[in-house]
Design an enzyme around this catalytic site. Structure first.
Site, PDB file in Angstrom:
ATOM      1  N   HIS A  35     -11.631  -4.733   8.494  1.00 42.30           N
ATOM      2  CA  HIS A  35     -12.151  -4.398   7.429  1.00 42.30           C
ATOM      3  C   HIS A  35     -13.009  -3.238   7.215  1.00 42.30           C
ATOM      4  CE1 HIS A  35      -9.715  -7.905   5.807  1.00 42.30           C
ATOM      5  NE2 HIS A  35      -9.985  -7.595   4.585  1.00 42.30           N
ATOM      6  N   GLU A  59       0.888  -1.187  -0.095  1.00 41.89           N
ATOM      7  CA  GLU A  59      -0.011  -0.166   0.089  1.00 41.89           C
ATOM      8  C   GLU A  59       0.813   1.297  -0.107  1.00 41.89           C
ATOM      9  OE1 GLU A  59      -0.735  -2.736   1.597  1.00 41.89           O
ATOM     10  OE2 GLU A  59      -2.471  -3.369   0.518  1.00 41.89           O
TER      11      GLU A  59
HETATM   12  C1  LIG Z   1      -3.196  -4.825   3.452  1.00 44.23           C
HETATM   13  C2  LIG Z   1      -4.226  -5.579   2.860  1.00 44.23           C
HETATM   14  N1  LIG Z   1      -4.289  -5.412   1.264  1.00 44.23           N
HETATM   15  C3  LIG Z   1      -5.309  -6.043   0.739  1.00 44.23           C
HETATM   16  C4  LIG Z   1      -6.108  -6.879   1.320  1.00 44.23           C
HETATM   17  C5  LIG Z   1      -7.072  -7.560   0.424  1.00 44.23           C
HETATM   18  N2  LIG Z   1      -6.644  -8.980   0.467  1.00 44.23           N
HETATM   19  C6  LIG Z   1      -7.056 -10.021   1.494  1.00 44.23           C
HETATM   20  S1  LIG Z   1      -6.496 -11.341   1.083  1.00 44.23           S
HETATM   21  C7  LIG Z   1      -5.514 -11.012  -0.208  1.00 44.23           C
HETATM   22  C8  LIG Z   1      -4.383 -11.819  -0.835  1.00 44.23           C
HETATM   23  C9  LIG Z   1      -3.324 -12.413   0.178  1.00 44.23           C
HETATM   24  O1  LIG Z   1      -2.810 -13.280  -0.704  1.00 44.23           O
HETATM   25  P1  LIG Z   1      -1.695 -14.051   0.069  1.00 44.23           P
HETATM   26  O2  LIG Z   1      -0.800 -13.414   1.160  1.00 44.23           O
HETATM   27  O3  LIG Z   1      -0.748 -14.806  -1.043  1.00 44.23           O
HETATM   28  O4  LIG Z   1      -2.546 -14.980   0.826  1.00 44.23           O
HETATM   29  P2  LIG Z   1      -3.584 -16.253   0.442  1.00 44.23           P
HETATM   30  O5  LIG Z   1      -4.969 -15.535   0.377  1.00 44.23           O
HETATM   31  O6  LIG Z   1      -3.290 -16.572  -0.783  1.00 44.23           O
HETATM   32  O7  LIG Z   1      -3.707 -17.126   1.468  1.00 44.23           O
HETATM   33  C10 LIG Z   1      -5.784  -9.524  -0.536  1.00 44.23           C
HETATM   34  C11 LIG Z   1      -5.199  -8.680  -1.507  1.00 44.23           C
HETATM   35  C12 LIG Z   1      -5.999  -6.994   2.721  1.00 44.23           C
HETATM   36  N3  LIG Z   1      -6.949  -7.805   3.302  1.00 44.23           N
HETATM   37  N4  LIG Z   1      -4.984  -6.411   3.445  1.00 44.23           N
END
Ligand SMILES: Cc1ncc(C[n+]2csc(CCOP(=O)(O)OP(=O)(O)O)c2C)c(N)n1
Ligand SMILES: Cc1ncc(C[n+]2csc(CCOP(=O)(O)OP(=O)(O)O)c2C)c(N)n1
Ligand SMILES: [Mg+2]
Ligand SMILES: [Mg+2]
Lengths: 330, 341, 330, 341
Positions: free
Chosen positions: C133, C64
């Site tokens: 959130h 971010e």
């Molecule tokens: C700081 C932040 N940015 C964006 C999000 C939205 N978001 C939730 S999970 C996710 C993907 C996360 O990917 P990863 O770290 O690979 O975990 P996975 O879901 O694959 O287990 C996103 C973009 C968030 N919750 N927090």
């Protein structure tokens, strides 16, 4: 003031040093982390490394988010960290850790987490440091439940509040108005184990015609203005909240209910300032007592310019406080 | 290079005293994660879940292999994909399930919910809905362990998506300069929602970042619970010995959509490929077959274990269902700790 | 409402899509970056990749601070980036970039820098997403000079304001109340190139007894409450500021001067909220006209609990607005 | 491994057409930085500076070598040690000096001051008093260059201390996945205020982090202006060719205290060591001696060049002194841009 009397006075940096030393001696779970502590660049960490050793006194790399998050985790795992962020303008990089971890962890985990963390940061405005070192960001944190905030205006209060903060089981942010490091902030040296409880305002001067709430340097300016107004026959009561969260509303309400007038002096940017909150709350809860407009004296909504020709005018001043008080009488 | 274990001979970990118990516990915890989450799917379709859930199905070996390399007095933090971590760490299922339904008996009193489970009683210091945000928290827990000289270790889960967040860098650097007892554990499931790891990471393996902090980095087959266990155990050993942090990456697969039931307008992966994963890289099936091949357990014993876990999960669902909601006032407690030292 | 009439209504996500598409067609310097845009996970980016190509439509990694800083730099070097941060709770990680770069660069460099950046973030509360959130952090940004802030309550306004924001040469934060994505936020489909200028409030309903200023979902609740109060013979004027910075003070002052009473409905946390600012400003500038306490209806100062049994009570509601209006008459 | 140039033969860069001009321009810009800052010391002692300044003295070769590998239409961002970067990028001295005195004629109209110089006319997009904070800004400028297809490059200065900030990681990752034309340039002067690079970095060389983002990383002798120029020029070539970002680290020395005149209560480095730097690793002396040895210039010519620069600096000081302060209203302009597209 002679050198001899000044020596018997407590300054801001000594107050911090004393609070930290006393509490680290008292409780070995307290650790201190910050940039340049070992070299004592900011002047409040003299002797700390020798006394408490490198495990409890740590120089932080430049990593504000990481630092606050590390403090949160260390607290959840049994320590009581103090983080010296040095300048308040460096809080922004750590904002997610303040909000998402420090402030929320206890609540979101249903009370399982306890976060006794103190974060110190100096309000470094009014001294030619320009836009990147002169922020006064405490109103942002007031908008975040779960954080306590202190902002003392005298060294004895700083000592007593900081000790309370270190003992508190909640995250406490301590903002130190660097304009009070010198003569303005000095005060009599308190006895051993001087404690000022969080959440208690100090009435700096009693009065009957108008209440002036002053924050940080604002409290000092409010006293100056009150003295000037007294010569004009206006009796001003001066309240220094000292703690912004939790705010001592009873003391403020009682005063405004008597005086019917309120001026708030707050070094923060005007919009959504602590002054805005105090004025709004009084307009809500003391309306019937009010006899004039609630006037805020704040920093103007601009950034801090570097040039000495530009900077001073944007901040609260004694003259602005006096003018604000007069406005409440129109 | 991704490290797998050799399927041939009975591995040393299971051949020694207590080895069979370890193997069965691995299977038990993987089953717990799987069946717990299968149950949440049912609750979702029945409209009983107040919010979406992010399932660890497909990633059980990574989660369990890592957690079982630590003890319940060790610390752990996780992320939004939050059920598997505390389950693998040994948390009771009933309070976790009650939390998913927002009940007073939930592990967080109903305040945290699916994305923010925490069970301090087993060292689970909480998961974070803000991706990456708990990484420094785990690092701080390791700092506390070091300062207190407690011998504890902190296990820090994060995803391939989270690997792009700056706090990972800040944390790994601090952990390295202070030689903190922390294990950074990346569940690389190939996706951050719809974005592939290839697109968002600039390296083939997250473990390649470890060298930049003078810490060991290893990539293991995340479907192979023993490979994960081994790599994590070595990292834990290092941490306890005062040798500092490590980075372990498990290459794994997210069998379901990012959040269960989420409809992504433009498909970003082929359903047939996903289907084939169930057949070829299901970590429970893979481990089941090895246990049988190694004579560690019979199919019958493993079925019995599964049945046991099923009853446990059923009881958890029942417990959650009959539990009361918290009283309205509960919304206003735990903002601060009232009584202080 | 039948499907046919609903089809003729504009929804929030369509408004965003239309604003972005129209402006990206109009000006090739406009680029769009955000997480999961190509898969259109949030639903507002349909067709964007096909229309504008991968150079102008970029999926961001989770970073971010980096994302906002990249937008600031790209703007200083001639682009006009739109950053879709998806959920407003993700702004905190980028706070330093918002404050130190986006808001301050123009000023600190004496006007050399121009930062036409739009940052969009949804206020995702009221839906069981729990503490991480569901933030409504716009008051923090109101405390930072140099940023403009819009917070529309209808889809047509969102369309028109977002287009103005994209054309503005300053950084504009667009907060979208996700509770208005559905029926509540829909409105008639405007003609081509519908523009709503920044800084102009909308008077949603005229009235004579009390002014209700409602922000985001608060505007919707204010209208509901006004309808209920009308049945009781209380005539409420409802104002939707739409833009929080710059705020349309003349419209608010004019109304309060007529009605003498003010209620502000603001989904933000209470302390140092936008409601606090509006109340403080009115208490300062319209004091003589006031006939009752200024009452804020905000989210209570707690975190957002997950449980459906706990969540709803903490937010403003129609009933709370009605009760607040009655309080101004005591 | 730190790369230096060989002092023996006349290097190709200076042997070709325009080579002598390049060499003299290197010396000229290093002298500009040095003498400009020597002048600020005088102003400091005379009490004419409104605030402390952070001097680049000792680091001139790093700053100039890097900037001369780019053109004035390329972008550059810097940090709190802010004089050298715009000077090396080609900014006029008078407006910079006026800025230091807070004058209306200052390059930022007196609003930025010593830590926040910027001169957009030569591609200097501004320095940041918040350490690390400008790193993504440079990355964004590179993005703009890429989207516009302009062929421009962004040069991003940061220190060894800033290398611990998370935005560096976020930026390098984004730059790598998008192959942005940006050069990350670390002036590793061994200290972040009082904290040594050994203590704050977890690797011997910052350039070792490059591999974690699939970009080339090189460490060069920061006192050797030609070595810095060469390494940066190669990174710039890559960037312009669409091959993506690079990381260049210059090992250098900060000859003065973190901020000039700052009193650090507890000494953290030995003054005798610092004194020896002036004798052994002064980049201006080193380059002077090589230019003479290579027959690129005579001592007399170099003295003349220095005298020229001194007049330029003297004129800048005079200009700054006689310039008016901005009018009070200026504090309230430039918060927003008033007229809009
Ligand atoms: C700081 C932040 N940015 C964006 C999000 C939205 N978001 C939730 S999970 C996710 C993907 C996360 O990917 P990863 O770290 O690979 O975990 P996975 O879901 O694959 O287990 C996103 C973009 C968030 N919750 N927090
Ligand atoms: C975010 C932030 N944290 C801390 C500081 C205080 N500070 C200013 S310069 C500095 C050291 C920076 O070291 P480095 O990046 O190596 O640059 P150098 O001063 O050596 O040129 C510190 C800690 C700051 N300005 N910004
Ligand atoms: Mg993933
Ligand atoms: Mg340095």
């Amino acid at each position: 003031m002679t050198t001899a009397t000044r020596a018997k006075q407590l300054g801001f940096l000594q107050a911090i040093n004393r609070a930290q030393t006393e509490e680290m001696t008292r409780d070995e779970r307290v650790i201190l982390m910050g940039q340049d502590l070992r070299a004592n660049v900011f002047g409040a960490a003299a002797g700390a490394l020798e006394k408490f050793g490198p495990s409890r006194i740590r120089d932080l790399p430049l990593a504000e988010a990481g630092s606050i998050g590390v403090a949160a985790g260390a607290a959840m795992a049994g320590l009581r960290p103090i983080i010296d962020l040095t300048v308040a303008s460096f809080v922004f990089g750590a904002m997610d850790q303040f909000v998402s971890q420090l402030a929320k962890a206890r609540y979101m985990f249903g009370g399982q987490a306890t976060l006794p963390v103190v974060v110190r940061a100096a309000l470094y405005y009014h001294g030619g440091t320009a836009g990147h070192h002169a922020d006064r960001p405490y109103p942002m944190f007031m908008n975040v439940p779960g954080l306590k905030i202190i902002l003392p205006s005298t060294a004895p209060d700083l000592l007593g509040l900081l000790k309370s903060a270190i003992r508190d089981d909640n995250p406490v942010l301590c903002f130190e108005d660097a304009n009070l490091w010198g003569r303005k902030g000095r005060g009599p040296i308190p006895d051993a184990d001087h404690i000022v409880p969080l959440g208690q305002a100090a009435v700096r001067r009693t009065g009957t015609d108008v209440t002036i709430v002053g924050i940080g340097l604002g409290a000092f300016l409010a006293e100056q203005a009150a003295a000037e107004l007294a010569a004009d026959g206006i009796s001003a009561e001066v309240i220094d909240p000292r703690t912004l969260v939790p705010m001592d509303w009873p003391t403020i309400f009682e005063s405004v209910t008597r005086t019917g007038r309120l001026v708030v002096v707050d070094p923060a940017n005007r919009t959504c300032s602590a002054a805005s909150e105090i004025a709004a709350r009084v307009a809500e809860d003391c309306f019937d007592a009010l006899r004039g407009p609630l006037v805020r004296v704040t920093t103007d909504d601009t950034h801090v310019p570097f040039s000495p020709a530009l900077e001073k005018q944007i901040y609260p001043s004694k003259d602005k406080v006096v003018a604000a008080v007069r406005r409440t009488f129109v | 290079m991704t490290v797998s274990t050799e399927p041939t001979a009975l591995p040393a970990e299971f051949a020694c005293a207590g080895g069979r118990e370890l193997a069965m516990e691995m299977m038990r915890r993987m089953q717990r994660v799987r069946l717990f989450e299968e149950a949440t799917k049912v609750l979702f379709h029945a409209g009983e879940l107040p919010a979406m859930v992010h399932l660890s199905i497909g990633q059980e070996a990574a989660v369990v292999g890592a957690c079982l390399a630590t003890g319940t007095s060790d610390y752990m933090t996780g992320n939004h994909r939050s059920h598997g971590h505390p389950i693998a760490k040994g948390a009771r299922l009933d309070a976790l399930m009650a939390e998913l339904l927002g009940k007073a008996t939930g592990v967080c009193g109903g305040k945290g919910g699916s994305m923010h489970l925490a069970d301090f009683s087993v060292g689970s210091l909480g998961e974070s809905g803000i991706v990456g945000s708990a990484i420094p928290v785990a690092t701080g827990a390791a700092l506390a362990a070091q300062v207190r000289g407690s011998g504890q270790v902190a296990l820090c889960f994060f995803g391939d998506g989270a690997a792009s967040e700056g706090v990972l860098h800040e944390s790994m650097n601090m952990a390295s300069i202070w030689k903190l007892p922390v294990v950074y554990f990346c569940e690389n499931n190939g996706y951050a929602v719809s974005v592939t790891a290839e697109e968002s990471l600039s390296v083939p393996d997250v473990s390649m970042r470890a060298a930049g902090y003078s810490m060991p980095g290893v990539t293991v087959d995340g479907q192979d619970v023993l490979a994960v266990y081994r790599a994590t155990a070595e990292a834990v050993r290092r941490a306890r010995a005062g040798e500092g942090p490590s980075l372990v990456e498990a290459k794994t697969y997210r069998f379901h959509e990012h959040a269960y039931g989420l409809q992504v307008p433009t498909p970003y992966r082929d359903q047939s490929v996903v289907d084939s994963w169930f057949a070829t890289v299901d970590p429970l099936t893979l481990f089941h077959d090895r246990l049988v091949a190694w004579d560690v357990a019979t199919s019958q014993e493993l079925d019995a274990l599964r049945a046991e876990v099923r009853s446990e999960v059923d009881a958890a669902v029942e417990f959650a269902r009959v539990s009361p909601f918290p009283p309205p006032e509960a919304a206003y407690t735990d903002v601060y700790k009232e009584v202080t030292a």
